[in-house]
Design an enzyme around this catalytic site. Sequence first.
Site, PDB file in Angstrom:
ATOM      1  N   LYS A 108       0.850  -1.192   0.000  1.00 32.63           N
ATOM      2  CA  LYS A 108       0.000   0.000   0.000  1.00 32.63           C
ATOM      3  C   LYS A 108       0.887   1.244   0.000  1.00 32.63           C
ATOM      4  O   LYS A 108       1.788   1.358   0.852  1.00 32.63           O
ATOM      5  CB  LYS A 108      -0.889  -0.002   1.243  1.00 32.63           C
ATOM      6  N   ASP A 115      -0.291  -0.247  -4.451  1.00 27.34           N
ATOM      7  CA  ASP A 115      -1.699   0.189  -4.498  1.00 27.34           C
ATOM      8  C   ASP A 115      -1.797   1.573  -3.883  1.00 27.34           C
ATOM      9  O   ASP A 115      -1.663   1.733  -2.671  1.00 27.34           O
ATOM     10  CB  ASP A 115      -2.584  -0.803  -3.735  1.00 27.34           C
ATOM     11  N   GLU A 174      -1.891  -0.181  -8.641  1.00 25.80           N
ATOM     12  CA  GLU A 174      -3.339  -0.168  -8.545  1.00 25.80           C
ATOM     13  C   GLU A 174      -3.803   1.260  -8.277  1.00 25.80           C
ATOM     14  O   GLU A 174      -3.298   1.932  -7.370  1.00 25.80           O
ATOM     15  CB  GLU A 174      -3.718  -1.049  -7.335  1.00 25.80           C
ATOM     16  N   ASP A 190      -9.074  -0.131  -9.869  1.00 27.60           N
ATOM     17  CA  ASP A 190      -9.841  -0.763  -8.802  1.00 27.60           C
ATOM     18  C   ASP A 190     -11.045   0.117  -8.462  1.00 27.60           C
ATOM     19  O   ASP A 190     -12.172  -0.127  -8.919  1.00 27.60           O
ATOM     20  CB  ASP A 190      -8.895  -0.957  -7.594  1.00 27.60           C
ATOM     21  N   LYS A 206     -13.641  -6.752  -7.106  1.00 27.43           N
ATOM     22  CA  LYS A 206     -14.053  -7.048  -5.738  1.00 27.43           C
ATOM     23  C   LYS A 206     -15.531  -7.433  -5.791  1.00 27.43           C
ATOM     24  O   LYS A 206     -16.387  -6.563  -5.970  1.00 27.43           O
ATOM     25  CB  LYS A 206     -13.872  -5.811  -4.855  1.00 27.43           C
TER      26      LYS A 206
END
Length: 329
Positions: free
Chosen positions: A140, A167, A193, A216, A237
Amino acid sequence: MIRAFSLALDAPLPTANGTIDHRSGFLFERDGGVGEATPLPGWTESREDCGAALREADAADDWDAALAACEGSPAARHAVSLARLDAESRARGITLAARLADDPAGSVPVNATVGDAGVEATVEAVENALDAGFETVKVKVGARSLADDLERMRAASDATDATLRADANGAWSREQAREAFDALAGLGVEYVEQPLAADDLTGHRGLGDGVGVALDEATTNHALDDVLAVADCVVLKPMALGGVDRARDAALAAREAGVEPVVTTTIDAAVARTAAVHLAAGVPEISACGLATADLLAEDVADDPAPVESGRIRVPDAPGHGVEVSVDA
Ligand SMILES: O=C(O)CCC(=O)c1ccccc1C(=O)O
Ligand SMILES: [Mg+2]
């Protein structure tokens, strides 16, 4: 029947969009099938709206009416559609994976997920993931300065042979993203991402040159075809897309468009997480998925029938999704 649950994370997960420290949701049961709704505001409807939709679905006369009650509430629709698929698969004695695809794989590769942290803690987490057998690690970024994040990524890349992903959760400006992609290309990073805000779809065009662009958040506020037109990879997701059935359709559309689908959870409980494993198994040769999120939770609604083993998750072979929810959930 509806049962509410609230689960603490083992350790808070800091991201560019704030820290996730617990996950609350509902189990939905009907005709012997069990589904899960674990809303995450920003990605899905609120918990209140989710509960209201599920109560309407619970009172509905049949499955079609129950699903109709969840239109516009993706987490609620995830629960009801999954309960239905689980009930149908159990009745036929087949796995959810076999209900969703013709020739599902027996296991899927998964990435480790490393939250925002300092340089040393980031390197340690990436090394631990490699020691545990992961080949791909997602870090992240976007919660600290770009210079700090690039230092973290450089240190992780120097210290390990892992395939790295980052991400940013939409945190970067176009200028920052340009600088980041140029630096990360030299490190062999597989993809970033959601580098730019979900609104800035066109800013992603042409950004990837060596490093892939994975979208995303953009899937929650743009038509899938528009996302597929600019992305190298699309993060699916099921909780945000309204169910594993819709995520399956999105994965097929992505493949058709030459975009690689990756299935991830929103840090869901065992029912939704395992359902996502069944879904991913139905996408041939899928790349590492963000499904290794069980360990982020301190507690769960059931024993995990699909634990990570050396960077892969085996698909449970019991009928349905194969999660037996404990009575006191
Ligand atoms: O993809 C993964 O590795 C784990 C899932 C994850 O990162 C995530 C979990 C909850 C909410 C958002 C995200 C995200 O991908 O941005
Ligand atoms: Mg993401």
